[in-house]
Structure formats: structure tokens, C-alpha cells
Write a protein that holds these residues in place. Structure first.
Motif, PDB file in Angstrom:
ATOM      1  N   GLY A  24       0.791  -1.228   0.000  1.00 19.42           N
ATOM      2  CA  GLY A  24       0.000   0.000   0.000  1.00 19.42           C
ATOM      3  C   GLY A  24       0.820   1.273   0.000  1.00 19.42           C
ATOM      4  N   HIS A  26       1.919   4.387  -1.404  1.00 22.30           N
ATOM      5  CA  HIS A  26       1.426   5.260  -2.468  1.00 22.30           C
ATOM      6  C   HIS A  26       2.565   5.913  -3.246  1.00 22.30           C
ATOM      7  CE1 HIS A  26      -0.815   8.526  -4.457  1.00 22.30           C
ATOM      8  NE2 HIS A  26      -1.755   7.594  -4.524  1.00 22.30           N
ATOM      9  N   ASP A  60      -8.011   3.295 -16.189  1.00 20.61           N
ATOM     10  CA  ASP A  60      -8.631   2.099 -15.592  1.00 20.61           C
ATOM     11  C   ASP A  60      -7.579   1.115 -15.090  1.00 20.61           C
ATOM     12  OD1 ASP A  60     -11.142   3.062 -16.158  1.00 20.61           O
ATOM     13  OD2 ASP A  60     -11.542   1.697 -17.821  1.00 20.61           O
ATOM     14  N   ILE A  63      -5.995   2.560 -11.923  1.00 21.78           N
ATOM     15  CA  ILE A  63      -6.961   2.540 -10.812  1.00 21.78           C
ATOM     16  C   ILE A  63      -7.094   1.115 -10.280  1.00 21.78           C
ATOM     17  CG2 ILE A  63      -9.428   2.758 -10.265  1.00 21.78           C
ATOM     18  CD1 ILE A  63      -9.427   5.212 -12.211  1.00 21.78           C
ATOM     19  N   THR A  64      -7.214   0.153 -11.188  1.00 23.52           N
ATOM     20  CA  THR A  64      -7.315  -1.255 -10.782  1.00 23.52           C
ATOM     21  C   THR A  64      -6.054  -1.706 -10.052  1.00 23.52           C
ATOM     22  OG1 THR A  64      -8.750  -1.705 -12.667  1.00 23.52           O
ATOM     23  CG2 THR A  64      -7.729  -3.604 -11.616  1.00 23.52           C
ATOM     24  N   TRP A  66      -4.066   0.086  -8.268  1.00 19.49           N
ATOM     25  CA  TRP A  66      -4.030   0.607  -6.896  1.00 19.49           C
ATOM     26  C   TRP A  66      -5.096  -0.057  -6.016  1.00 19.49           C
ATOM     27  CZ3 TRP A  66      -0.897   2.187  -3.579  1.00 19.49           C
ATOM     28  CH2 TRP A  66      -1.326   2.762  -2.394  1.00 19.49           C
ATOM     29  N   ILE A  67      -6.293  -0.209  -6.543  1.00 21.42           N
ATOM     30  CA  ILE A  67      -7.376  -0.808  -5.748  1.00 21.42           C
ATOM     31  C   ILE A  67      -7.024  -2.233  -5.318  1.00 21.42           C
ATOM     32  CG2 ILE A  67      -9.758  -1.660  -5.854  1.00 21.42           C
ATOM     33  CD1 ILE A  67     -10.413   0.802  -7.581  1.00 21.42           C
ATOM     34  N   LYS A  68      -6.369  -2.977  -6.222  1.00 18.85           N
ATOM     35  CA  LYS A  68      -6.053  -4.383  -5.937  1.00 18.85           C
ATOM     36  C   LYS A  68      -4.577  -4.581  -5.588  1.00 18.85           C
ATOM     37  CE  LYS A  68      -9.796  -6.174  -8.745  1.00 18.85           C
ATOM     38  NZ  LYS A  68     -10.221  -7.083  -9.795  1.00 18.85           N
ATOM     39  N   HIS A  69      -3.938  -3.531  -5.066  1.00 23.29           N
ATOM     40  CA  HIS A  69      -2.496  -3.601  -4.806  1.00 23.29           C
ATOM     41  C   HIS A  69      -2.110  -4.751  -3.874  1.00 23.29           C
ATOM     42  CE1 HIS A  69      -3.890  -1.057  -1.410  1.00 23.29           C
ATOM     43  NE2 HIS A  69      -2.948  -1.697  -0.749  1.00 23.29           N
ATOM     44  N   ASP A  70      -2.985  -5.060  -2.924  1.00 18.83           N
ATOM     45  CA  ASP A  70      -2.649  -6.118  -1.958  1.00 18.83           C
ATOM     46  C   ASP A  70      -2.801  -7.529  -2.558  1.00 18.83           C
ATOM     47  OD1 ASP A  70      -5.406  -5.711  -2.108  1.00 18.83           O
ATOM     48  OD2 ASP A  70      -5.748  -6.327  -0.043  1.00 18.83           O
ATOM     49  N   GLN A  71      -3.428  -7.615  -3.745  1.00 21.85           N
ATOM     50  CA  GLN A  71      -3.589  -8.920  -4.416  1.00 21.85           C
ATOM     51  C   GLN A  71      -2.639  -9.060  -5.604  1.00 21.85           C
ATOM     52  OE1 GLN A  71      -7.735  -9.035  -5.595  1.00 21.85           O
ATOM     53  NE2 GLN A  71      -8.299  -7.905  -3.755  1.00 21.85           N
TER      54      GLN A  71
END
Length: 193
Positions: A24, A26, A60, A63-64, A66-71
Motif C-alpha cells: 500500500g 502510495h 482504468d 486505478i485497478t 491501486w485498488i487491488k495492490h494487496d492482491q
């Protein structure tokens, strides 16, 4: 002037940045964004031949990411991962658009040749009326640009000359309307069919 944190990120390898993004971080994400935004956008523009669509695709992807950074599971390089993601997103968009265009073409074709059963004719008329309603809600200048282009068959150059605006403005206005109508069309197709 670069802060010490920005300087530190710029010295890290892609692999190190990806590890930080998973947690996470940034700053690491921002560095990857800075490294690859322009080249990915150019790649998307080359494939799509439409800068607005290309910007949407690349946005897109990030954004994806960053949103799914932990996966995040990247087996190759982040560069390969991002290029592949852009290519796949574009293929998906094209396939999706072609399905809808093909469906609408077949609806129009059936309607023009009178082979339409009554139920489908009603649905087609309702769909057309809804799309016309959406066009009528557009701001006056945007609606005028769109109608001159689509209903009267004028080229971007002819619309620009008729309205005394640039061709680029015409192109942007039409693309904006088409993107909005695609969203509305998806909703209408789901509800009607």
C-alpha cells in the motif's frame, strides 16, 4: 525540486517498487505511474486510434492496480504486466463494443427489412426513443454537433465549419456523447432484453 522521498523512489527498481505497492505504499505507486503512464498511453493510442478512449483504458489499469495492490501477483516485469493489461482491456472493450454494434446492426437491419416480430419491433422502437431522449437532454451546442454529424452525415470538418469551431472540439464533443450513450445503451439493453 524533488523531496528526499521522491528521490528515493526514483532510484528503486520496478521489482522493489512492486513489493512496496503490495504493502500500500502510495509513493511507490506514484513512481510506477510516472514511469509508465506516457508509454502506456501511446501504446493504447496506437491500438485504439482514439486518445480519449486510450486515456480511459490506461486510467482504468492504474486505478485497478491501486485498488487491488494487496492482491498483486506479477510473474514477469511490471512493464510486461501493464502492457498486457492494456492490451487485454482494449480487446475486451472492442469485443464488447462489437457485440453491441452487431446487435444494434441486426436490429436496424431487421427493422428496415420488415422481418421483425411485433415484440422486437416494440422493443426496438422503445430503445430508439430512449436514445433520442438522451440526445435531447444534451447541452444545446453538444446536441447540435452530434446531430449534424450523426443525423445529417456531416464530417467533423464540415460540422466545425458550420458551427465555427475547431475539428478537435467537434471530435471531443462527439466522443463524449458516444461514451455517454454507450453507458445508457448498456443499461437499456439489460432492461429491455
Amino acid at each position: 525540486m524533488m523531496s528526499s522521498g521522491e528521490h528515493r523512489y526514483s532510484e528503486l527498481s520496478d521489482t522493489e517498487l512492486v513489493k512496496l505497492i503490495r504493502y500500500g505504499d502510495h509513493g511507490a505507486f506514484t513512481q510506477i505511474f510516472a514511469r509508465y503512464w506516457a508509454v502506456l498511453l501511446q501504446h493504447a493510442v496506437n491500438l485504439l486510434k482514439d486518445e480519449d478512449e486510450a486515456v480511459d483504458v490506461v486510467q482504468d489499469i492504474f486505478i485497478t492496480l491501486w485498488i487491488k495492490h494487496d492482491q498483486l501477483e506479477i510473474n514477469a516485469s511490471i512493464k510486461s504486466y501493464l502492457y498486457t493489461a492494456v492490451r487485454n482491456r482494449i480487446i475486451s472493450r472492442i469485443r464488447h463494443t462489437k457485440i453491441h454494434e452487431s446487435y444494434l446492426d441486426s436490429l436496424v437491419n431487421l427493422a428496415e427489412h420488415g422481418d421483425f416480430v411485433t415484440d422486437n419491433q416494440v422493443r426496438f422502437n422503445e430503445l430508439s426513443a430512449q436514445l433520442e431522449k438522451e440526445v435531447s437532454k444534451l447541452p444545446p451546442r453538444q446536441r447540435e454537433v452530434f446531430e449534424l454529424s450523426r443525423n445529417h452525415g456531416l464530417s467533423h470538418k464540415q460540422v466545425a465549419e458550420a458551427l465555427n469551431i475547431s475539428e478537435e472540439t467537434v471530435k471531443k464533443q462527439i466522443n463524449k456523447v458516444l461514451r455517454m450513450l454507450k453507458v445508457k445503451l448498456n443499461v437499456l439493453l439489460l432492461t429491455l432484453f
